[in-house]
Design a protein around this motif. Structure first.
Motif, PDB file in Angstrom:
ATOM      1  N   PRO A 254      49.972  24.320  -1.391  1.00 51.97           N
ATOM      2  CA  PRO A 254      48.687  23.970  -0.759  1.00 51.97           C
ATOM      3  C   PRO A 254      48.815  22.769   0.172  1.00 51.97           C
ATOM      4  O   PRO A 254      49.847  22.099   0.217  1.00 51.97           O
ATOM      5  CB  PRO A 254      47.800  23.638  -1.962  1.00 51.97           C
ATOM      6  CG  PRO A 254      48.747  23.195  -3.025  1.00 51.97           C
ATOM      7  CD  PRO A 254      49.983  24.022  -2.833  1.00 51.97           C
ATOM      8  N   GLU A 255      47.751  22.487   0.899  1.00 50.05           N
ATOM      9  CA  GLU A 255      47.735  21.352   1.822  1.00 50.05           C
ATOM     10  C   GLU A 255      47.723  20.029   1.055  1.00 50.05           C
ATOM     11  O   GLU A 255      47.387  19.967  -0.127  1.00 50.05           O
ATOM     12  CB  GLU A 255      46.499  21.434   2.728  1.00 50.05           C
ATOM     13  CG  GLU A 255      46.514  22.580   3.703  1.00 50.05           C
ATOM     14  CD  GLU A 255      45.304  22.555   4.629  1.00 50.05           C
ATOM     15  OE1 GLU A 255      44.485  21.611   4.499  1.00 50.05           O
ATOM     16  OE2 GLU A 255      45.187  23.460   5.458  1.00 50.05           O
ATOM     17  N   GLN A 256      48.083  18.952   1.780  1.00 49.83           N
ATOM     18  CA  GLN A 256      48.032  17.599   1.241  1.00 49.83           C
ATOM     19  C   GLN A 256      47.108  16.756   2.114  1.00 49.83           C
ATOM     20  O   GLN A 256      47.160  16.851   3.331  1.00 49.83           O
ATOM     21  CB  GLN A 256      49.430  16.965   1.227  1.00 49.83           C
ATOM     22  CG  GLN A 256      50.435  17.663   0.311  1.00 49.83           C
ATOM     23  CD  GLN A 256      51.847  17.176   0.552  1.00 49.83           C
ATOM     24  OE1 GLN A 256      52.424  17.455   1.607  1.00 49.83           O
ATOM     25  NE2 GLN A 256      52.411  16.449  -0.387  1.00 49.83           N
ATOM     26  N   THR A 257      46.295  15.938   1.477  1.00 45.22           N
ATOM     27  CA  THR A 257      45.445  15.004   2.208  1.00 45.22           C
ATOM     28  C   THR A 257      45.724  13.594   1.708  1.00 45.22           C
ATOM     29  O   THR A 257      45.967  13.388   0.510  1.00 45.22           O
ATOM     30  CB  THR A 257      43.948  15.326   2.041  1.00 45.22           C
ATOM     31  OG1 THR A 257      43.571  15.172   0.668  1.00 45.22           O
ATOM     32  CG2 THR A 257      43.652  16.749   2.478  1.00 45.22           C
TER      33      THR A 257
ATOM     34  N   HIS B  44      52.418  18.306  -6.141  1.00 40.96           N
ATOM     35  CA  HIS B  44      52.523  19.268  -5.028  1.00 40.96           C
ATOM     36  C   HIS B  44      53.794  20.075  -5.209  1.00 40.96           C
ATOM     37  O   HIS B  44      54.825  19.798  -4.610  1.00 40.96           O
ATOM     38  CB  HIS B  44      52.551  18.507  -3.697  1.00 40.96           C
ATOM     39  CG  HIS B  44      52.428  19.388  -2.501  1.00 40.96           C
ATOM     40  ND1 HIS B  44      53.450  19.579  -1.598  1.00 40.96           N
ATOM     41  CD2 HIS B  44      51.379  20.127  -2.056  1.00 40.96           C
ATOM     42  CE1 HIS B  44      53.044  20.386  -0.643  1.00 40.96           C
ATOM     43  NE2 HIS B  44      51.794  20.744  -0.893  1.00 40.96           N
TER      44      HIS B  44
ATOM     45  N   GLU C 180      56.911  24.022   2.469  1.00 43.74           N
ATOM     46  CA  GLU C 180      55.561  24.395   2.062  1.00 43.74           C
ATOM     47  C   GLU C 180      55.302  25.877   2.317  1.00 43.74           C
ATOM     48  O   GLU C 180      54.698  26.568   1.500  1.00 43.74           O
ATOM     49  CB  GLU C 180      54.529  23.538   2.814  1.00 43.74           C
ATOM     50  CG  GLU C 180      54.413  22.106   2.313  1.00 43.74           C
ATOM     51  CD  GLU C 180      55.586  21.234   2.740  1.00 43.74           C
ATOM     52  OE1 GLU C 180      56.359  21.669   3.626  1.00 43.74           O
ATOM     53  OE2 GLU C 180      55.747  20.138   2.179  1.00 43.74           O
ATOM     54  N   GLU C 181      55.785  26.361   3.483  1.00 43.33           N
ATOM     55  CA  GLU C 181      55.581  27.776   3.801  1.00 43.33           C
ATOM     56  C   GLU C 181      56.399  28.659   2.875  1.00 43.33           C
ATOM     57  O   GLU C 181      55.934  29.709   2.412  1.00 43.33           O
ATOM     58  CB  GLU C 181      55.964  28.029   5.255  1.00 43.33           C
ATOM     59  CG  GLU C 181      54.999  27.396   6.253  1.00 43.33           C
ATOM     60  CD  GLU C 181      55.518  27.448   7.675  1.00 43.33           C
ATOM     61  OE1 GLU C 181      54.687  27.410   8.589  1.00 43.33           O
ATOM     62  OE2 GLU C 181      56.755  27.526   7.867  1.00 43.33           O
TER      63      GLU C 181
ATOM     64  N   ASP D 281      54.712  28.509  -0.421  1.00 36.60           N
ATOM     65  CA  ASP D 281      53.276  28.741  -0.348  1.00 36.60           C
ATOM     66  C   ASP D 281      52.505  27.629  -1.061  1.00 36.60           C
ATOM     67  O   ASP D 281      51.603  27.881  -1.855  1.00 36.60           O
ATOM     68  CB  ASP D 281      52.926  30.113  -0.935  1.00 36.60           C
ATOM     69  CG  ASP D 281      51.509  30.550  -0.558  1.00 36.60           C
ATOM     70  OD1 ASP D 281      51.033  30.100   0.495  1.00 36.60           O
ATOM     71  OD2 ASP D 281      50.892  31.311  -1.325  1.00 36.60           O
TER      72      ASP D 281
ATOM     73  N   THR E  23      45.378  15.636  -3.182  1.00 36.87           N
ATOM     74  CA  THR E  23      44.807  14.428  -2.605  1.00 36.87           C
ATOM     75  C   THR E  23      45.560  13.209  -3.110  1.00 36.87           C
ATOM     76  O   THR E  23      45.773  13.057  -4.318  1.00 36.87           O
ATOM     77  CB  THR E  23      43.319  14.303  -2.970  1.00 36.87           C
ATOM     78  OG1 THR E  23      42.613  15.441  -2.472  1.00 36.87           O
ATOM     79  CG2 THR E  23      42.714  13.035  -2.380  1.00 36.87           C
TER      80      THR E  23
ATOM     81  N   THR F 297      44.264  21.942  -3.052  1.00 37.50           N
ATOM     82  CA  THR F 297      44.667  20.906  -2.105  1.00 37.50           C
ATOM     83  C   THR F 297      44.985  19.625  -2.869  1.00 37.50           C
ATOM     84  O   THR F 297      44.243  19.228  -3.772  1.00 37.50           O
ATOM     85  CB  THR F 297      43.548  20.639  -1.087  1.00 37.50           C
ATOM     86  OG1 THR F 297      43.334  21.822  -0.318  1.00 37.50           O
ATOM     87  CG2 THR F 297      43.906  19.483  -0.162  1.00 37.50           C
TER      88      THR F 297
END
Length: 240
Positions: free
Chosen positions: A9-12, A194, A3-4, A7, A203, A201
């Motif tokens: 995004p976040e995952q929820t 993703h 992910e880094e 780059d 979801t 983000t």
């Protein structure tokens, strides 16, 4: 991490729980007990025999009952379909988002598409689908339509077919109507939205029927387990 480096995004992750009615619970419990009895009396336990029984229970949590002598499964519960319809209203109709929907079984895909067609009547919005029967050469244009056409707001697919090797970054929200038993397939499916090109983000909404095989599948996948490799030793836990 990946992910880094990319780059991303976040995952929820979110669970939406479906409760069986009393009659549905009684029927599920009967199927579960029958499966346990057949396995206990059937001699050698193999992954195939256990997974086949779990498959029938999972079909039921998706709303379908496969009678022993039936050609087609019968829709006996709308719990997950109703929950999905609420998500459609919140995320697509009101939220103006695109949506990816994964399901394991063809009858589920068909029922989902019928429900979406009814929801989208007279709106001008469209859906597309990819499942095993869709020819490989036809899948690229379907993906392109979902990615580029603003009016094509939903793609529905079997997780084994749509969950690997395609880019669906036009959506940042993914619903799991049902999942399979393979962790590698599940992990791959997470990356459809993703991946490079995704700015929002991501979801993931998991529809789980309470107190059923759905929860056990979810826990196994959270442990990164391939159930085909572990189910023989723990098979009683799935049916007791």
């Amino acid at each position: 991490t990946k992910e880094e480096a990319l780059d991303l995004p976040e995952q929820t992750f979110e669970n939406r729980y479906i409760t069986l009615s009393r009659s549905e619970r009684n029927l599920y419990d009967r199927l579960r007990r029958d499966s346990y009895a057949e396995l206990a009396d059937g001699g050698t336990i193999t992954a195939t025999t256990v997974l086949t029984k779990l498959l029938r229970l999972q079909q039921f949590t998706g709303g379908f009952l496969v009678e022993d002598d039936a050609i087609q499964p019968k829709l006996v519960s709308r719990g997950k379909l109703d929950a999905l319809e609420d998500i459609l209203q919140d995320y697509v109709v009101e939220g103006k988002k695109k949506l990816v929907i994964f399901a394991r079984f063809i009858p589920e895909v068909t029922a989902i598409m019928k429900m979406i067609d009814k929801t989208f009547q007279k709106t001008g919005k469209k859906q597309v689908a990819i499942y095993g029967a869709i020819k490989k050469e036809d899948r690229g244009p379907i993906i392109k339509q979902f990615q580029e056409d603003p009016d094509t707001v939903i793609i529905v697919g079997q997780i084994d077919t749509l969950g690997v090797g395609v880019t669906l970054t036009a959506a940042d929200t993914c619903v799991y109507y049902s999942k399979n038993f393979n962790y590698a397939t599940y992990e791959q499916s997470l990356s459809r939205i993703h991946r490079i090109g995704q700015r929002n983000t991501c979801t993931y909404i998991d529809l789980e029927t309470e107190g059923t095989v759905d929860e056990m599948i979810g826990k196994a996948l959270a442990r990164k387990e391939d159930m085909a490799k572990t189910v023989v030793d723990d098979w009683r836990a799935y049916f007791e």
